[in-house]
Design an enzyme around this catalytic site. Sequence first.
Site, PDB file in Angstrom:
ATOM      1  CD  GLU A 286      -2.609  -1.327  -0.165  1.00 40.73           C
ATOM      2  OE1 GLU A 286      -3.178  -0.329  -0.631  1.00 40.73           O
ATOM      3  OE2 GLU A 286      -2.569  -2.416  -0.781  1.00 40.73           O
ATOM      4  CB  CYS A 320      -1.631   7.465   2.423  1.00 38.27           C
ATOM      5  SG  CYS A 320      -2.794   6.651   3.494  1.00 38.27           S
TER       6      CYS A 320
HETATM    7  P1  NAD Z   1       8.747   4.640   3.686  1.00 39.59           P
HETATM    8  O1  NAD Z   1       8.536   3.968   2.390  1.00 39.59           O
HETATM    9  O2  NAD Z   1       9.900   5.543   3.825  1.00 39.59           O
HETATM   10  O3  NAD Z   1       8.900   3.561   4.857  1.00 39.59           O
HETATM   11  C1  NAD Z   1       7.908   2.575   5.105  1.00 39.59           C
HETATM   12  C2  NAD Z   1       8.543   1.427   5.842  1.00 39.59           C
HETATM   13  O4  NAD Z   1       9.495   0.793   4.976  1.00 39.59           O
HETATM   14  C3  NAD Z   1       9.317   1.837   7.091  1.00 39.59           C
HETATM   15  O5  NAD Z   1       9.126   0.871   8.096  1.00 39.59           O
HETATM   16  C4  NAD Z   1      10.757   1.815   6.608  1.00 39.59           C
HETATM   17  O6  NAD Z   1      11.686   1.606   7.646  1.00 39.59           O
HETATM   18  C5  NAD Z   1      10.731   0.633   5.646  1.00 39.59           C
HETATM   19  N1  NAD Z   1      11.814   0.595   4.651  1.00 39.59           N
HETATM   20  C6  NAD Z   1      12.525   1.624   4.134  1.00 39.59           C
HETATM   21  N2  NAD Z   1      13.417   1.160   3.225  1.00 39.59           N
HETATM   22  C7  NAD Z   1      13.234  -0.187   3.156  1.00 39.59           C
HETATM   23  C8  NAD Z   1      13.832  -1.231   2.398  1.00 39.59           C
HETATM   24  N3  NAD Z   1      14.799  -1.009   1.513  1.00 39.59           N
HETATM   25  N4  NAD Z   1      13.391  -2.495   2.592  1.00 39.59           N
HETATM   26  C9  NAD Z   1      12.391  -2.759   3.459  1.00 39.59           C
HETATM   27  N5  NAD Z   1      11.804  -1.811   4.217  1.00 39.59           N
HETATM   28  C10 NAD Z   1      12.219  -0.543   4.067  1.00 39.59           C
HETATM   29  O7  NAD Z   1       7.370   5.401   4.040  1.00 39.59           O
HETATM   30  P2  NAD Z   1       7.038   6.273   5.326  1.00 39.59           P
HETATM   31  O8  NAD Z   1       7.760   7.575   5.244  1.00 39.59           O
HETATM   32  O9  NAD Z   1       7.186   5.452   6.553  1.00 39.59           O
HETATM   33  O10 NAD Z   1       5.483   6.510   5.136  1.00 39.59           O
HETATM   34  C11 NAD Z   1       4.951   7.499   4.306  1.00 39.59           C
HETATM   35  C12 NAD Z   1       4.477   6.895   2.995  1.00 39.59           C
HETATM   36  O11 NAD Z   1       3.524   5.878   3.258  1.00 39.59           O
HETATM   37  C13 NAD Z   1       3.743   7.889   2.114  1.00 39.59           C
HETATM   38  O12 NAD Z   1       4.127   7.681   0.790  1.00 39.59           O
HETATM   39  C14 NAD Z   1       2.274   7.530   2.318  1.00 39.59           C
HETATM   40  O13 NAD Z   1       1.434   7.918   1.261  1.00 39.59           O
HETATM   41  C15 NAD Z   1       2.365   6.055   2.461  1.00 39.59           C
HETATM   42  N6  NAD Z   1       1.196   5.498   3.148  1.00 39.59           N
HETATM   43  C16 NAD Z   1       0.308   4.774   2.407  1.00 39.59           C
HETATM   44  C17 NAD Z   1      -0.818   4.250   3.012  1.00 39.59           C
HETATM   45  C18 NAD Z   1      -1.827   3.459   2.224  1.00 39.59           C
HETATM   46  O14 NAD Z   1      -2.682   2.817   2.824  1.00 39.59           O
HETATM   47  N7  NAD Z   1      -1.767   3.481   0.903  1.00 39.59           N
HETATM   48  C19 NAD Z   1      -1.025   4.442   4.376  1.00 39.59           C
HETATM   49  C20 NAD Z   1      -0.081   5.176   5.105  1.00 39.59           C
HETATM   50  C21 NAD Z   1       1.031   5.685   4.474  1.00 39.59           C
END
Ligand code: NAD
Length: 515
Positions: A286, A320
């Site tokens: 997501e 999001c």
């Molecule tokens: P992010 O992608 O930076 O991080 C998300 C998670 O992934 C964190 O736990 C992070 O530590 C982990 N991560 C980072 N690099 C990784 C890798 N190489 N391998 C595995 N895991 C890794 O996102 P964020 O800043 O935590 O959240 C904000 C984003 O999330 C925004 O883009 C927002 O739109 C999205 N979001 C989407 C929804 C939805 O339901 N569609 C809901 C909430 C947030």
Amino acid sequence: MVSEFRNHPLTDFSNNQNHEKQLQALEEVKGQLNKTFPLFIDGRDVETGDILKSYNPCQKDQVIGNFHKAGKQEAEQAIAAAQKAFESWRFVSPNERAEVLFKAAAIMRRRQFELNAWMILETGKNWVEADADTAEAIDFLEFYGREMLRYAEGYPLTPVPGEKNQLTYIPLGVGAVIPPWNFPLAILAGMTTAAIVAGNCVVLKPSSDAPAIGYKLVEIMKEVGLPDGVLNYIPGSGAVIGDHIVTHSKIRFISFTGSKEVGLRINQLAATPQKGQIWIKRVVAEMGGKDAIIVDSEADVDDAAKGVSAAAFGYQGQKCSACSRAIIDESVYDEFLEKLIRESKQITMGSVEDSNNFMGAVINKSAHDNTLRYIEIGKKEGRLVLGGEAGDGAGYYIKPTIIADVDSKAQLAQEEVFAPVLAVIKAKNFDHALEIANDTEFGLTGAVYSGNRDKLEKARRIFHTGNLYLNRKCTGALVGGHPFGGFNMSGTDSKAGGRDYLLLFLQGKLVAEKI
Ligand code: NAD
């Protein structure tokens, strides 16, 4: 017999008693800051000595907690523990598994003010947003528990003469759960417990911006007596252990919520089979959005201005589902803009420990700097009409920012900023507004304000988003009532909080017996 699912009510903070309880919880949690937290693997606390610090975004030198970080070795241990636990957890009855979630929800209800306080301090949520996050977490547990009971009934098969046939849903195996920081309890708890109630075992890697709240779920699951190894908690750098977990041959599925960039990377890595891997990994991803609200010529403009302001600046635009594009029919453009600015000027910003502040700081320095960079781009791409600068330097504050007259193809109209920055775009008419709304790579949420039934019906058919709202704002999805997930680059449309969600963590097994 389990009662019908109902959403947990939000706390009324205008009630003095509730207000006092929240203040008291904040004081109590502040007394617990700067402690050190272990990893939790196979039912045991594990320390590595490699520490990750979590800070209060509204008071950037205040340490929330110190977290031992997992490296590859601990990630291996967590996966092995989950594999071992899976051999028994998968045979625990769905009733018993659901009961774990119901008990955990009861604990969350009891600790609601405390959980709110952790979110206020660690992630800069105002009181109402933090309370809604805890309520949503409770809802996920109550909803998925009931859903597991429903899936356990299987479904009727077409009779085959001479056979007794049955289809049951069985779990997948060991999953990596990788949540974001922005709904630090609700999304983290929802993703984790959906997998667990379905009979899977989990390696949970929380976001480095909200590890304390992730640890609260661990505490709650310990209290309800979840067997060792079913939930393993391993904070750590995405770059160091993320790829390792995602590519591991024993990981059966990955449940990710976060940015498009990380989600696509996970999807790509997970698609390559590793030595010893005997399945196609299932990926639930997501991701981000560039969500739009259309205000039509026949809209209630006052109502629309309120809705757009709340959806753009609630939780600093870090949802999001947040509105980051307002697409306005040219006949009401000037009137709407004036009302939107008037509405947004009333927003209070500052430490969210003070319940009078609607907006707090953005999550960290990198978000702060990135937002200022986008504001500079926006100033060139449109007309800055509100905000456009940082706030009090004690935290990562950014003033609510509105940039008008933005072209629909501009960077600010296409890329997710994930901050309190709104692009206002002029449309020639309703059809043009719909065209603009659909013209990004995302498709998460959207809304339309119009008093015209035909236009609303057209939006229903044409506006391509996973969650579309008519004559209301595009944020604030409720578990059960608004299953959530987006189209296109917004993700796999998993519809969290909906009746299809648990199926993502299950597989159907058919047994036909000759009689
Ligand atoms: P992010 O992608 O930076 O991080 C998300 C998670 O992934 C964190 O736990 C992070 O530590 C982990 N991560 C980072 N690099 C990784 C890798 N190489 N391998 C595995 N895991 C890794 O996102 P964020 O800043 O935590 O959240 C904000 C984003 O999330 C925004 O883009 C927002 O739109 C999205 N979001 C989407 C929804 C939805 O339901 N569609 C809901 C909430 C947030």
